[in-house]
Scaffold this motif. Structure first.
Motif, PDB file in Angstrom:
ATOM      1  N   ASP A 119       0.665  -1.032  -0.187  1.00 56.32           N
ATOM      2  CA  ASP A 119      -0.006   0.055  -0.030  1.00 56.32           C
ATOM      3  C   ASP A 119       0.798   1.416  -0.047  1.00 56.32           C
ATOM      4  O   ASP A 119       0.213   2.365   0.030  1.00 56.32           O
ATOM      5  N   LEU A 120       2.053   1.110   0.053  1.00 55.49           N
ATOM      6  CA  LEU A 120       3.001   2.468   0.101  1.00 55.49           C
ATOM      7  C   LEU A 120       4.146   2.262  -0.807  1.00 55.49           C
ATOM      8  O   LEU A 120       4.901   0.925  -0.768  1.00 55.49           O
ATOM      9  N   SER A 121       4.542   3.212  -1.476  1.00 54.06           N
ATOM     10  CA  SER A 121       5.708   3.238  -2.532  1.00 54.06           C
ATOM     11  C   SER A 121       6.307   4.545  -2.171  1.00 54.06           C
ATOM     12  O   SER A 121       5.902   5.652  -2.029  1.00 54.06           O
ATOM     13  N   VAL A 122       7.628   4.326  -2.919  1.00 56.39           N
ATOM     14  CA  VAL A 122       8.528   5.483  -2.954  1.00 56.39           C
ATOM     15  C   VAL A 122       8.557   5.937  -4.555  1.00 56.39           C
ATOM     16  O   VAL A 122       9.101   4.875  -5.218  1.00 56.39           O
ATOM     17  N   VAL A 123       8.343   7.040  -4.964  1.00 48.38           N
ATOM     18  CA  VAL A 123       8.540   7.428  -6.348  1.00 48.38           C
ATOM     19  C   VAL A 123       9.727   8.501  -6.611  1.00 48.38           C
ATOM     20  O   VAL A 123       9.882   9.324  -5.809  1.00 48.38           O
ATOM     21  N   GLY A 124      10.055   8.358  -7.896  1.00 51.44           N
ATOM     22  CA  GLY A 124      11.236   9.319  -7.958  1.00 51.44           C
ATOM     23  C   GLY A 124      11.348   9.377  -9.685  1.00 51.44           C
ATOM     24  O   GLY A 124      11.071   8.346 -10.406  1.00 51.44           O
ATOM     25  N   GLY A 125      12.027  10.521 -10.131  1.00 51.07           N
ATOM     26  CA  GLY A 125      12.384  10.530 -11.455  1.00 51.07           C
ATOM     27  C   GLY A 125      13.242  11.845 -11.966  1.00 51.07           C
ATOM     28  O   GLY A 125      13.087  12.915 -11.089  1.00 51.07           O
TER      29      GLY A 125
END
Length: 533
Positions: free
Chosen positions: A400-406
């Protein structure tokens, strides 16, 4: 911005240039909703903070988009958004710090008037905290496809409709009553400047997506685009010779306000190659111009014993068509990792912005009008072909929880500022290229998802600064750079889930509520298609 041309006499020049360009976005609401998103700079197409989630993922979403950016990146991806949803994006606050080298003395000095003038500490640093607008989309199933709705979200024949409003380009900068004083030999300089410019492009309209097969989806959107550009620049400069007591002064004012309304089409396709890999492509057509408006004015004065004045005001056309774009993307989805790589190719334009103004010019020498005439001003800003690349990654800490980046590049399509120019030959004061990087977290629940994070920006290039020590007054290029950070809060809300909770609360109040069902794991969007093979 408008500037002087080189004419018959130092301050009775004939204006040449245009009052028509400027850009900005569209407004409105189609099918009744929406608000705006945020972005940055003329000629820089990846500056918009669209969708929140996509913004943190390096501007990607051509294949895996599921937020408010989806209709603008690839309308085929909105089929991934289940049921009825509202997607919102609030970028709240942006902090920026900009450095302008040699701003108060940007170029060569007219030695006949000012001698060997050399000023120190002419570099300017400006910083500020701004609040930015939001974007919003409403998604709903228009037609359900064949298949079990509970076990097969990607049903063949399913169609999704969306209505969205977003700001796809934005550039704002300015300062008020910027004061400067300095000395060079016997000369003492006092100067005050005010600068404001704002460029924005808004887009609003309906989008549609259709799932042809389990693997193939197509989509289209038809947005209206409003581009708006406003600029205002004022400089007052006094040079005193302390050895003789003589003094000279120069004033410069230029202002422009333009609106351009256009319409374009956006077509897209996504295809799932395997349970892991997918690809997508979208094409944005050149826009068709609808209508526009422009107002512009200019005034400069040079007083060295006697005063020379040149002034004009006019109105006319402002055309700022959206550039055609081809976007391609590739993605990979595993149980705990999701990657997407997108490329954006923008075609060159002979007219990124164009102004045409009918004006009345007035020249004054020694306290008398020496000429009054009607003339036409034309300015065109061209754009070169540009390719930008974005890369985004999402890592799931729990289901249910994620880390995003870009990260995404943001090259400027405008030609560089070479040597002195005038405000009547260039519309835009800025030529900066940059890069954007995002980092944040996403929480998925049965009620929707919530995105929280920040996007960081760096840009460098040139700006045109008023050289009040030249005759005639002109614009000279100076080096500039900017760093910035934007707080991002975005997400999607499932209206069907909200309605269900409201009914359950109502039943509980009336005493007729059923026993609560066993807690189920929230269904995280975007991952279901990869589990269907």
């Amino acid at each position: 911005m408008l500037a002087p041309d080189t004419p018959p006499s130092p301050h009775a020049r004939v204006l040449r240039g245009g009052a028509r360009g400027a850009l900005a976005g569209i407004a409105g609401a189609l099918l009744g909703m929406l608000d705006g998103a945020a972005a940055h700079a003329q000629g820089r197409y990846e500056s918009a903070l669209l969708g929140g989630r996509s913004a943190l993922l390096g501007g990607t979403g051509v294949v895996l988009g599921v937020d408010g950016a989806a209709p603008f990146l690839n309308p085929a991806t909105i089929i991934r958004i289940e049921d009825r949803n509202i997607a919102f994006s609030s970028t709240f606050f942006r902090y920026a710090h900009r450095t302008l080298e040699a701003w108060h003395q940007p170029g060569p000095v007219d030695s006949a008037l000012y001698g060997d003038l050399r000023l120190d500490h002419t570099t300017v640093s400006d910083h500020g905290l701004d609040s930015l607008p939001d974007a919003m989309c409403y998604f709903f199933d228009w037609q359900r496809g064949a298949g079990d709705a509970d076990s097969r979200r990607a049903r063949v024949g399913r169609q999704t409709i969306a209505a969205c409003l977003g700001k796809t380009e934005e550039n704002e900068f300015g300062f008020d009553a910027l004061r400067f004083s300095g000395e060079s030999g016997p000369r003492r300089v006092s100067q005050a400047q005010t600068l404001r410019y704002a460029w924005g492009r808004f887009s609003a309209g309906p989008s549609w997506s259709y799932r042809v097969t389990d693997r193939l989806a197509i989509g289209a959107s038809l947005p209206v685009v409003r581009t708006r550009y406003t600029s205002s620049l004022g400089v007052a400069s006094v040079v005193e010779d302390t050895s003789t007591g003589s003094a000279s002064s120069a004033t410069y004012q230029a202002a422009l306000s333009g609106d351009s309304w256009d319409v374009l089409a956006h077509l897209g396709v996504t295809y799932r190659l395997t349970s892991v890999f997918s690809a997508g492509i979208s094409v944005r057509t050149p826009s068709v111009h609808l209508f526009d408006a422009l107002d512009a004015s200019y005034h400069d004065t040079l007083a060295t014993g006697t005063a020379s004045v040149r002034t004009w005001a006019g109105e006319g056309e402002f055309v700022a068509p959206s550039p055609a774009r081809v976007a391609v993307g590739a993605s990979a989805e595993w149980s705990r990792l999701r990657l997407e790589l997108d490329g954006f190719f923008y075609l060159g334009q002979r007219e990124l912005a164009r102004i045409t103004a009918d004006r009345e010019e007035i020249a004054i020498e020694r306290g008398a009008v020496t000429s009054r005439r009607q003339s036409r001003l034309d300015i065109v800003e061209e754009a070169a072909p540009i390719v930008n690349v974005g890369l985004g990654a999402e890592v799931f800490v729990t289901r249910d929880l994620s880390v995003v980046g870009g990260v995404v590049t943001d090259f400027n399509a405008l030609s560089s500022l070479r040597g002195p120019t005038t405000a009547e030959s260039k519309l835009f004061l800025e030529r900066m290229s940059g890069v954007h990087a995002g980092l944040g977290m996403v929480s998925y629940t049965q009620y929707g998802d919530l995105v929280f994070g920040a996007r960081f920006d760096y840009a460098a290039g040139q700006m045109a600064a008023v050289n009040a020590f030249a005759s005639p007054i002109r614009l000279d290029p100076i080096d500039c750079r900017e760093i910035g950070a934007t707080l991002v809060l975005a997400g999607r809300i499932s209206l069907r889930t909200v309605e269900g909770v409201a009914r359950e609360i109502g039943d509980a109040v009336e005493g007729s509520a059923a026993a609560p069902p066993e807690r189920t794991t929230p269904r995280e969007p975007m991952r279901a298609p990869a589990q269907e093979d």
